[in-house]
Design an enzyme around this catalytic site. Structure first.
Site, mmCIF file in Angstrom:
data_model
loop_
_atom_site.group_PDB
_atom_site.id
_atom_site.type_symbol
_atom_site.label_atom_id
_atom_site.label_comp_id
_atom_site.label_asym_id
_atom_site.label_seq_id
_atom_site.Cartn_x
_atom_site.Cartn_y
_atom_site.Cartn_z
ATOM 1 N N ARG A 155 0.841 -1.201 0.000
ATOM 2 C CA ARG A 155 0.000 0.000 0.000
ATOM 3 C C ARG A 155 0.873 1.248 0.000
ATOM 4 O O ARG A 155 1.779 1.354 0.801
ATOM 5 C CB ARG A 155 -0.926 0.011 1.222
ATOM 6 N N SER B 154 -8.399 -0.155 -0.402
ATOM 7 C CA SER B 154 -9.543 -0.221 0.509
ATOM 8 C C SER B 154 -10.142 1.161 0.750
ATOM 9 O O SER B 154 -10.676 1.758 -0.169
ATOM 10 C CB SER B 154 -9.134 -0.897 1.820
ATOM 11 N N HIS B 155 -10.024 1.677 1.988
ATOM 12 C CA HIS B 155 -10.651 2.960 2.320
ATOM 13 C C HIS B 155 -9.658 4.119 2.306
ATOM 14 O O HIS B 155 -10.019 5.232 2.656
ATOM 15 C CB HIS B 155 -11.321 2.866 3.692
ATOM 16 N N LYS C 41 -3.611 -6.681 -2.570
ATOM 17 C CA LYS C 41 -3.852 -7.761 -1.623
ATOM 18 C C LYS C 41 -3.633 -9.058 -2.403
ATOM 19 O O LYS C 41 -4.277 -9.261 -3.432
ATOM 20 C CB LYS C 41 -5.279 -7.710 -1.078
ATOM 21 N N ASP D 287 -17.134 -0.663 2.719
ATOM 22 C CA ASP D 287 -15.910 0.124 2.556
ATOM 23 C C ASP D 287 -15.510 0.128 1.080
ATOM 24 O O ASP D 287 -16.225 -0.409 0.229
ATOM 25 C CB ASP D 287 -14.791 -0.385 3.471
ATOM 26 N N ASP E 143 -13.342 -1.301 -0.969
ATOM 27 C CA ASP E 143 -13.219 -2.518 -1.773
ATOM 28 C C ASP E 143 -14.306 -3.533 -1.421
ATOM 29 O O ASP E 143 -14.276 -4.678 -1.865
ATOM 30 C CB ASP E 143 -11.825 -3.139 -1.655
ATOM 31 N N ASP F 199 -15.157 -5.328 1.090
ATOM 32 C CA ASP F 199 -14.994 -6.590 1.820
ATOM 33 C C ASP F 199 -15.488 -6.462 3.258
ATOM 34 O O ASP F 199 -15.671 -7.461 3.947
ATOM 35 C CB ASP F 199 -13.548 -7.110 1.773
ATOM 36 N N ARG F 200 -15.729 -5.225 3.716
ATOM 37 C CA ARG F 200 -16.297 -5.010 5.056
ATOM 38 C C ARG F 200 -17.689 -4.422 4.927
ATOM 39 O O ARG F 200 -17.946 -3.613 4.046
ATOM 40 C CB ARG F 200 -15.422 -4.038 5.861
ATOM 41 N N HIS G 293 -14.952 -7.250 9.782
ATOM 42 C CA HIS G 293 -14.477 -8.306 8.885
ATOM 43 C C HIS G 293 -15.109 -9.613 9.347
ATOM 44 O O HIS G 293 -15.040 -9.944 10.533
ATOM 45 C CB HIS G 293 -12.950 -8.447 8.953
#
Length: 455
Positions: free
Chosen positions: A16, A100-101, A110, A244, A246, A248-249, A332
């Site tokens: 990242r 992500s965020h 990832k 979020d 991407d 995933d949450r 998560h």
């Protein structure tokens, strides 16, 4: 890009950094070559989010892989859990381009092995970093005699069908649900996953826009769910969901617009997954989820297992123990039937099924899964993390009515309260989480511990 030290952008679980200042397409190409060398893969799958830099970085990574003779399946725009789906269903190592965020100027990768098994610091990421560093100094290795191919594949409908096969939503009552996608990948996945269900969908910020024009795509920050809370109340909706960047949450608010704690969602989904598995199974929770979680797991016939905070620990423990489900305070949620990977979308479907399968509103339904009063996570900047932890240990260590443990930072447990203080791995912070049977006790303990930390 002459880069020899990548320690600033290769983190514990992923890559990242700021594009192009910290990394760019040339480096992405080296990461692609290093990834296939470390995984030993003959073929991989690659996907990306809606950030402006994502398509170029993703394609550069694919070029690096094909130069080593490896075939690449590109699934294009996707959520992170959709990439995990592809890795699991196709049996291929995968790479997801997302930050992500994080703000728009960031991007990341990832990575996972076949079957969505995580690639982190101890499971290949260090070797990938070292190869990329060496090649950025010395030049990339000679390309393979026969380069690999790049093919594209649509996986969204298969991903949606797989999730829908794991939760029965056929007989739920009609529900009105507001979804805030935060201009992230939820805007891409939600319409397909929810299609044909007895849901009235009220979409917010479904336009894919990696500059996040409306608010940061991090629903754990209360400021970012204000719009959702207001809209749920204005629409008299049954619930609200926030994803979020991407996707995933997933974060949940009830019919009053009040946030539902991720611990309560963990307990609710755990009860459902245990029922689906005949009232047997192991459920993983990290050590700062509510006491409610292990209680509900035991009440429903399961075995709770407590772990450190962080998805690599949860996934490792899921694999080791054969757990059916795992949850974290950070929203998560991990499922055995999803290759032990995390998917907020599957957790959301469980909430919809639980709510739609009975007549009461969500606030009543989750009350049984929210039995204590928690402080939430409180961060304090300290000059010396270990000295502060030692001071807390000294204050509580000689009391017979308390137990202390060091699984992750320091946890102190009494009959009717507990707290955990753990150091950040990346900043000079201590993170406090406290919980008690009532508000007054929680406030007293929280303030006591903060006074020691901030002395």
């Amino acid at each position: 890009m002459a880069v020899a030290d990548l320690s600033q952008i290769v983190k514990a679980y992923d890559v990242r950094g700021v594009v192009p200042d910290q990394w760019d397409e040339a480096l992405a190409e080296l990461f692609g070559a290093a990834f296939v060398q470390v995984t030993g893969a003959a073929a991989i799958v690659v996907g990306h989010d809606m950030r402006p830099s994502s398509p170029g970085l993703s394609r550069a990574f694919a070029r690096g892989a094909t130069a080593r003779g490896v075939d690449v399946t590109e699934i294009g725009l996707c959520s992170t859990d959709q990439l995990y789906y592809a890795s699991g269903a196709l049996g291929l190592p995968g790479a997801m381009f997302t930050a992500s965020h994080n703000p728009a100027q960031y991007n990341g990768i990832k990575m996972c092995r076949a079957g969505a098994a995580p690639v982190g610091q101890d499971t290949g990421l260090t070797e990938i970093r070292e190869l990329a560093e060496r090649w950025s100094r010395e030049g990339a290795p000679e390309p393979a005699a026969t380069p690999g191919t790049i093919t594209t594949r649509e996986t969204l409908s298969d991903y949606a069908a797989h999730l829908r096969s794991l939760v029965d939503l056929t007989s739920i009552r009609p529900l009105k649900v507001v979804v805030d996608a935060g201009n992230g990948m939820g805007g891409h996945t939600v319409p397909t996953v929810f299609e044909g269900l007895p849901l009235t969908l009220v979409p917010m910020y479904f336009e894919l826009d990696g500059t996040f024009p409306n608010h940061e795509a991090n629903p754990l920050d209360p400021a970012n769910i204000v719009d959702l809370q207001q809209r749920v109340r204005a629409e008299s909706a049954d619930l609200g969901l926030a994803f979020d960047g991407d996707a995933d949450r997933c974060f949940v608010v009830d019919e009053n617009g009040d946030p539902v704690s991720p611990s309560a969602i963990t307990a609710l989904v755990a009860a459902r997954e245990l029922a689906r598995n005949g009232g047997k199974g192991t459920v993983i929770h990290n050590l700062i989820t509510s006491w409610t979680v292990p209680e509900v797991v035991r009440e429903n016939g399961g075995t709770p297992v407590r772990t450190r905070v962080g998805h690599s620990f949860i996934k490792a423990e899921m694999a080791r123990s054969g757990a059916i489900f795992g949850g974290e305070h950070s929203a998560h949620y991990y499922f055995k039937d999803f290759w032990n990977a995390d998917t907020g979308m599957l957790a959301a479907l469980h909430v919809l099924a639980a709510l739609g399968g009975q007549p009461a509103p969500l606030s009543s339904l989750v009350a049984q899964y929210d039995r204590y009063t928690g402080s939430g996570e409180i961060n304090s900047t300290v000059t010396d993390q270990q000295a502060s932890l030692a001071a807390i240990r000294a204050a509580y260590g000689d009391r017979d009515d308390l137990t202390l443990d060091d699984l992750d930072g320091l946890t102190v447990t009494a009959a009717d309260w507990w707290f955990n203080v753990r150091p950040s791995n990346t900043e000079p912070l201590l993170r406090l989480n406290a919980e008690a049977r009532d508000e007054a006790t929680m406030t007293k303990i929280r303030d006591e511990v903060l006074a020691i930390i901030r002395a």
